[in-house]
Design a protein around this motif. Structure first.
Motif, PDB file in Angstrom:
ATOM      1  N   GLU A 186      -6.994   9.339   0.267  1.00  0.00           N
ATOM      2  CA  GLU A 186      -7.015  10.719   0.773  1.00  0.00           C
ATOM      3  C   GLU A 186      -5.773  11.038   1.596  1.00  0.00           C
ATOM      4  O   GLU A 186      -5.277  12.177   1.588  1.00  0.00           O
ATOM      5  CB  GLU A 186      -8.265  10.959   1.618  1.00  0.00           C
ATOM      6  N   GLN A 187      -5.251  10.035   2.307  1.00  0.00           N
ATOM      7  CA  GLN A 187      -4.077  10.271   3.167  1.00  0.00           C
ATOM      8  C   GLN A 187      -2.810  10.516   2.362  1.00  0.00           C
ATOM      9  O   GLN A 187      -1.853  11.114   2.875  1.00  0.00           O
ATOM     10  CB  GLN A 187      -3.881   9.084   4.112  1.00  0.00           C
ATOM     11  N   ASN A 212       4.273   6.877   4.561  1.00  0.00           N
ATOM     12  CA  ASN A 212       4.457   7.057   6.010  1.00  0.00           C
ATOM     13  C   ASN A 212       5.875   6.679   6.423  1.00  0.00           C
ATOM     14  O   ASN A 212       6.499   7.351   7.259  1.00  0.00           O
ATOM     15  CB  ASN A 212       3.440   6.223   6.788  1.00  0.00           C
ATOM     16  N   HIS A 268      -5.893   2.318  -1.721  1.00  0.00           N
ATOM     17  CA  HIS A 268      -6.126   2.184  -0.285  1.00  0.00           C
ATOM     18  C   HIS A 268      -5.869   3.507   0.437  1.00  0.00           C
ATOM     19  O   HIS A 268      -4.776   4.074   0.321  1.00  0.00           O
ATOM     20  CB  HIS A 268      -5.204   1.091   0.256  1.00  0.00           C
ATOM     21  N   ARG A 269      -6.876   4.027   1.130  1.00  0.00           N
ATOM     22  CA  ARG A 269      -6.777   5.275   1.898  1.00  0.00           C
ATOM     23  C   ARG A 269      -6.156   6.398   1.053  1.00  0.00           C
ATOM     24  O   ARG A 269      -5.237   7.093   1.501  1.00  0.00           O
ATOM     25  CB  ARG A 269      -5.982   5.056   3.195  1.00  0.00           C
ATOM     26  N   VAL A 306       0.252   4.267   0.789  1.00  0.00           N
ATOM     27  CA  VAL A 306       0.127   5.119   1.970  1.00  0.00           C
ATOM     28  C   VAL A 306       1.098   4.657   3.063  1.00  0.00           C
ATOM     29  O   VAL A 306       1.682   5.488   3.777  1.00  0.00           O
ATOM     30  CB  VAL A 306      -1.330   5.157   2.473  1.00  0.00           C
ATOM     31  N   ASP A 307       1.290   3.347   3.213  1.00  0.00           N
ATOM     32  CA  ASP A 307       2.241   2.837   4.208  1.00  0.00           C
ATOM     33  C   ASP A 307       3.670   3.203   3.819  1.00  0.00           C
ATOM     34  O   ASP A 307       4.502   3.531   4.677  1.00  0.00           O
ATOM     35  CB  ASP A 307       2.102   1.321   4.335  1.00  0.00           C
ATOM     36  N   TYR A 333       0.840  -1.192   0.000  1.00  0.00           N
ATOM     37  CA  TYR A 333       0.000   0.000   0.000  1.00  0.00           C
ATOM     38  C   TYR A 333       0.879   1.247   0.000  1.00  0.00           C
ATOM     39  O   TYR A 333       1.749   1.421   0.865  1.00  0.00           O
ATOM     40  CB  TYR A 333      -0.930   0.009   1.216  1.00  0.00           C
TER      41      TYR A 333
END
Length: 201
Positions: free
Chosen positions: A120-121, A90, A117-118, A86-87, A84
């Motif tokens: 927006e973040q 991060n 996946h997610r 997003v991960d 993902y």
């Protein structure tokens, strides 16, 4: 503020189109470096990469070895799939707290972003940097219009002029399977490695 580009994908195999996009982004966006991040398993693809992780990593190393502005991270290969984005962002946000992050992608990826996946973040972690690819006009999909400009909720979307070279990994794999030439589609050492190890045949 220094800036870093994060460029994820299957890179199955990495080809000149990938390298052109990364180099153009590095120059146009004044990136300190572009980090290539091969995915273990894309959640948007039903199949794993066609060759093993070790071979894909070696091909990337060969492809970027002469460019000091390019580096490789195996962070997604060391995580349990699927990968993902997003991960991954991060992870790099923590690794480079004093750098601006740019997530590099093509217009085709931006068009499907709401299925990520997610998604927006992603906009809270990095600026989305979109290279225009053949057949995909530079545009922000209506569903992402609210994220276009930098704000408290978004780092925004920027476009850069990626050279229009219609090369794809799937076409390269098919040509190799059929025994056709892919010379000038791949960095020479990448092609040499693929042929020597009979990959994709």
């Amino acid at each position: 503020m220094k800036a870093i580009g994060i460029y994820g994908g299957s890179f199955d195999p990495i080809h000149l189109g990938h390298l052109l996009l990364a180099e153009t982004a590095r120059e146009e966006l004044a990136l300190e470096q572009v980090i290539f991040v091969p995915a273990a398993q894309s959640p948007l693809k039903k199949h794993r990469p066609y060759i093993n992780d070790a071979d894909r990593v070696e091909l990337i190393k060969l492809a970027i070895r002469e460019n000091p502005g390019f580096t490789l991270s195996e962070v997604e290969l060391k995580r349990k799939p699927p990968s993902y984005t997003v991960d991954t962002l991060n992870f790099f946000r923590q690794a480079y707290p004093d750098h601006a992050l740019f997530l590099l992608m093509g217009q085709d990826s931006l068009n499907t972003l709401t299925g990520w996946h997610r998604f927006e973040q992603l906009f809270t972690l990095a600026t989305l940097a979109v290279g225009v690819r053949p057949g995909f006009p530079a545009q922000v999909p209506p569903a992402l219009e609210a994220f276009r400009a930098p704000s408290a909720q978004s780092k925004g979307i920027v476009f850069f002029h990626n050279p229009e070279v219609a090369i794809s990994s799937s076409a390269i794999r098919e040509r190799l399977r059929l025994g056709k030439s892919v010379r000038y589609w791949l960095e020479p050492q990448v092609l040499k490695y693929i042929l020597a190890n009979k990959l994709y045949t």
